[in-house]
Scaffold this active site. Sequence first.
Site, short mmCIF file in Angstrom:
data_model
loop_
_atom_site.label_atom_id
_atom_site.label_comp_id
_atom_site.label_asym_id
_atom_site.label_seq_id
_atom_site.Cartn_x
_atom_site.Cartn_y
_atom_site.Cartn_z
N GLN A 78 45.23 38.97 40.68
CA GLN A 78 43.89 38.38 40.75
C GLN A 78 43.91 36.99 40.14
O GLN A 78 43.56 36.80 38.98
CB GLN A 78 42.89 39.28 40.03
N PHE A 79 44.29 36.02 40.94
CA PHE A 79 44.41 34.63 40.54
C PHE A 79 43.11 34.10 39.92
O PHE A 79 43.13 33.37 38.93
CB PHE A 79 44.79 33.80 41.77
N THR A 80 41.97 34.50 40.45
CA THR A 80 40.69 33.93 40.02
C THR A 80 40.28 34.33 38.61
O THR A 80 39.39 33.71 38.02
CB THR A 80 39.56 34.27 41.00
#
Length: 145
Positions: A78-80
């Site tokens: 989950q980059f965000t």
Amino acid sequence: MIGLIQRVKHAKVEVEGQVVGQINQGILLLLGVEKSDTNEHVDKMLHKISNYRIFTDEQGKMNLSLRDIDGELLVVSQFTLAADTKKGMRPSFSSAGTPQQANDLYLEFIDKARSSGIVTQTGQFAADMHVSLCNDGPVTFHLQV
């Protein structure tokens, strides 16, 4: 390293209409990697997630861990989660790890979770994923190590 964990009855991840990971009772982990993260952060996060007492005991209190209930783990990159949202109307990702670093630590986390005996399923790194879950509670925690 940032982890958003959700206690779930079940969860799954689909990529292009195909299920790539699916669990029953356990934890859905959305895992974000920051530039400063190392292998030590992987170990700390895994220890915390596998032993964090978020499942209810016979008295209805959150006293049991994923290990205590023999629960399953679904890990989704989950980059965000690494976004800085303090200023403006557009998130900044300047503290996020590079794609190579994030993938390496994501894969290391998965390998160590499986090696420790936790039934572990995954999403697909850097893919457009659709995550479905039944949040039990709802119970959701933001963890940082």
